[in-house]
Design an enzyme around this catalytic site. Sequence first.
Site, PDB file in Angstrom:
ATOM      1  N   LYS A  66      43.844  77.214   6.085  1.00  0.00           N
ATOM      2  CA  LYS A  66      43.887  77.288   7.545  1.00  0.00           C
ATOM      3  C   LYS A  66      45.289  77.412   8.132  1.00  0.00           C
ATOM      4  CE  LYS A  66      39.464  76.700   8.742  1.00  0.00           C
ATOM      5  NZ  LYS A  66      38.730  77.541   9.705  1.00  0.00           N
ATOM      6  N   ASP A 101      36.432  70.419  12.012  1.00  0.00           N
ATOM      7  CA  ASP A 101      35.730  69.648  11.003  1.00  0.00           C
ATOM      8  C   ASP A 101      36.711  69.069   9.984  1.00  0.00           C
ATOM      9  OD1 ASP A 101      32.953  69.768  11.692  1.00  0.00           O
ATOM     10  OD2 ASP A 101      32.972  71.880  11.170  1.00  0.00           O
TER      11      ASP A 101
END
Length: 383
Positions: A86, A118
């Site tokens: 990410k 998340d």
Amino acid sequence: MPENASSPRTPSPRTPSLRTPPWTARSAARGWRCAPAPAEVRGFHAALPGYSPTPLTELPPLASELGVGRVFVKDESCRLGLPAFKALGAFWAVHRILAERAADGAEPGPVTLVTATDGNHGRAVARTARLLGQRAHVFVPRGVHPGAVAAIAAERAEVTEAAGVYDEAVRLAAEAAATPDAVLVQDTAWPGYERIPGWIVEGYSTLCAEIDEQLAAAGAAEGPDLVSVPVGVGSLAQAVITHYRSRPSGRAPALLSVEPEAAPCVLESLTRGEPVSVATGDTTMAGLNCGTPSSIAWPYLRGGLDAAVAVPDPAAARAAARLAALGVASGPCGAATLAGLRAALTGAGAEERRAALGLGPSSVVVLLSTEGPAANPHSATDH
């Protein structure tokens, strides 16, 4: 989270299943085309301190088990010091945000980067904020593991736990970002909020560029015949589709998306022919537990995906264990791509699914393992 993922009664990986997996396929995806990602993204990442390409590891035993020529795993267990991919999107998007604010004459003081997560995306945004002298406020949905929350807080971010699911955390983050000294850095898009998610998707393109170079070095310069990609809201899948569907010529690989059976929003949307939201349940694939496709990803998913499959938690657990035995450390979300490929290529109806993907005994397959075990504490506690 369910604790039956490592039950001794679980079939071995080679045991054919009589169950037909949740699956959909379309025949025209390899002919669909789009514009490429900006070329400057790779150079931006290459200039970051600590940057190096993540490994692309060939696993011949998997190729033998799956009846294909070669299998490679893109191992994102350590990307720019974090245990998931990410950071590529977060660093590029925040770079663009801060440059635009400076060009617009914004006050030079720190800005608060707000997001919902998340786990992995929020930690990446928090890390980016800390390194660049900004602030971060991260919203997490109900059920995110305390270890994941602690990792975000350790990046000096403010963390707010929402009472609802991921979509509710996104709503709360958008509300919190509605001040002049804050900006929403969300990796999903909706009508009216699409530019920053688009920058995040652009950031992921570096991963695909690395795969091209690594396959060429491994003697597979023509590229893969299939890429298996895990899907939450579809942003990484959008980046992968953009990479492989923006080429004017050459091999166009089949692209397979993999989701948890507890949150199959892309599979359900493709089946219905329009983006839909689904009710999500508990899953150890926490980073994929999303109920609504990103609005900017949807046209790419609809046009460029060859197939979509959903897998249960035990299948992801078995896949993670198999990868670990072969020397690749993967969390449940990363290992989902192997679980999805197994579901597609084995069991009831496998020959039809194999034909839909165009796979044969000489095919080259790339699995995107998007996280290491450290990214998802459930992989250590619930399996």
